[in-house]
Design a protein around this motif. Structure first.
Motif, mmCIF file in Angstrom:
data_model
loop_
_atom_site.group_PDB
_atom_site.id
_atom_site.type_symbol
_atom_site.label_atom_id
_atom_site.label_comp_id
_atom_site.label_asym_id
_atom_site.label_seq_id
_atom_site.Cartn_x
_atom_site.Cartn_y
_atom_site.Cartn_z
ATOM 1 N N ASP A 1 36.833 -43.088 -51.558
ATOM 2 C CA ASP A 1 36.511 -44.271 -52.343
ATOM 3 C C ASP A 1 35.508 -45.117 -51.548
ATOM 4 O OD1 ASP A 1 37.920 -45.788 -50.415
ATOM 5 O OD2 ASP A 1 39.750 -45.785 -51.616
ATOM 6 N N ARG A 2 35.083 -46.200 -52.112
ATOM 7 C CA ARG A 2 34.021 -47.005 -51.500
ATOM 8 C C ARG A 2 34.451 -47.575 -50.142
ATOM 9 N NH1 ARG A 2 31.134 -51.766 -51.039
ATOM 10 N NH2 ARG A 2 29.023 -51.713 -51.911
ATOM 11 N N ARG B 1 24.812 -38.375 -53.873
ATOM 12 C CA ARG B 1 23.863 -39.451 -54.125
ATOM 13 C C ARG B 1 22.527 -38.862 -54.584
ATOM 14 N NH1 ARG B 1 23.148 -41.589 -47.959
ATOM 15 N NH2 ARG B 1 21.951 -39.873 -47.121
ATOM 16 N N LEU C 1 26.331 -46.730 -49.869
ATOM 17 C CA LEU C 1 27.149 -47.574 -50.743
ATOM 18 C C LEU C 1 26.409 -47.961 -52.018
ATOM 19 C CD1 LEU C 1 28.907 -49.895 -48.126
ATOM 20 C CD2 LEU C 1 29.801 -47.852 -49.253
ATOM 21 N N PHE D 1 26.670 -45.000 -54.186
ATOM 22 C CA PHE D 1 28.037 -44.910 -54.708
ATOM 23 C C PHE D 1 28.200 -45.847 -55.903
ATOM 24 C CE2 PHE D 1 32.447 -46.122 -55.014
ATOM 25 C CZ PHE D 1 33.145 -44.941 -54.787
ATOM 26 N N ASP D 2 27.703 -47.070 -55.752
ATOM 27 C CA ASP D 2 27.832 -48.053 -56.831
ATOM 28 C C ASP D 2 27.061 -47.615 -58.076
ATOM 29 O OD1 ASP D 2 29.393 -49.631 -55.204
ATOM 30 O OD2 ASP D 2 27.734 -50.903 -54.540
ATOM 31 N N GLN E 1 28.980 -44.887 -59.840
ATOM 32 C CA GLN E 1 30.128 -45.427 -60.572
ATOM 33 C C GLN E 1 29.675 -46.067 -61.881
ATOM 34 O OE1 GLN E 1 33.504 -45.129 -59.609
ATOM 35 N NE2 GLN E 1 32.484 -43.639 -58.284
#
Length: 259
Positions: free
Chosen positions: A72-73, A174, A220, A223-224, A227
């Motif tokens: 997870d983040r 990514r 990150l 990742f965002d 999501q």
């Protein structure tokens, strides 16, 4: 030649399946299927899975079984924070005392990054081909590992190596790398190398910190975005360069023999 124990054979096989993307994050791992594939009993498979669980590559889910772990983040951020602390400390400690061989290797790896950037700039592609991606990863990871090895702390090197494996695996989805990323990595490495050559420990620490923080931000942010988009469709599979994977496994084997 000394025969590799069955548990070790199973561990290396499953690890490579995970790193190559054959067993992606979230997929279920079947002891029976793996045992048939490798040609051994389930016991060494089970022992190998326990080791991979300790290392964070797989986890046990009640009523479902063993799955490849998906970070997870917060966990991803923690990986980079630990790397920042350990690698910046090592960079400061080895400044001015690198061997001629290590200095030459670091210079070569910087040149290799520059060559990757040139090849990407001269190509018609906006992002890496799988082959060019492997060249980039080998030069990037190799640079860090030379510095860690020069620090002489094998346990620290093993810890950071594990973290690099984890962060590479779970950043694999990514968006594909582009020229700006390669150029920025090259510039950070060049600055770190200059500080190491001139025995400027404070600047070696500073640039290593900034380098890993920049990598953390990219990971990150990606990742965002994934999501928000429900996972990007243009994700690139990742397999660590085989020579680096073998070196990580050799480090682990040496540490195991010491305990």
């Amino acid at each position: 030649m000394e025969k590799i124990p069955r548990r070790r054979q199973a561990y290396l096989y499953i690890q490579q399946r995970i790193l190559s993307g054959d067993l992606p994050a979230g997929s279920q791992i079947s002891e029976l299927t793996l045992a048939k594939e490798i040609g051994m009993s389930r016991m060494p498979i089970r022992e190998a899975i326990r080791q991979l669980e300790v290392e964070g590559l797989v986890r046990q889910v009640p009523r479902f079984g063993t799955i490849v772990h998906s970070l997870d983040r917060a966990e991803m951020a923690e990986l980079y924070e630990v790397r920042e602390a350990l690698e910046s400390h090592t960079a400061e400690s080895v400044a001015g005392r690198l061997s001629a061989e290590d200095t030459q290797m670091l210079s070569l790896l910087c040149k290799r990054l520059l060559q990757v950037a040139r090849e990407l700039r001269e190509s018609d592609e906006k992002t890496f081909s799988p082959e060019l991606l492997q060249s980039f990863l080998a030069a990037d990871m190799g640079f860090h590992m030379v510095i860690l090895r020069a620090g002489g702390n094998r346990r620290m090197m093993k810890i950071v190596s594990d973290l690099r494996v984890l962060s590479r695996i779970f950043a694999a989805k990514r968006e594909p790398h582009n020229l700006n990323i390669v150029v920025n990595v090259y510039r950070f490495h060049r600055r770190i190398l200059r500080a190491l050559k001139t025995a400027n420990g404070k600047m070696a620490r500073y640039w290593m910190q900034e380098h890993i923080r920049a990598s953390r931000r990219l990971a990150l942010e990606s990742f965002d975005r994934r999501q928000a988009l429900g996972e990007a469709k243009n994700a690139m599979p990742l397999a660590l360069p085989q020579d680096l994977l073998e070196e990580l496994n050799q480090i682990e084997a040496r540490e195991a023999n010491k305990t």
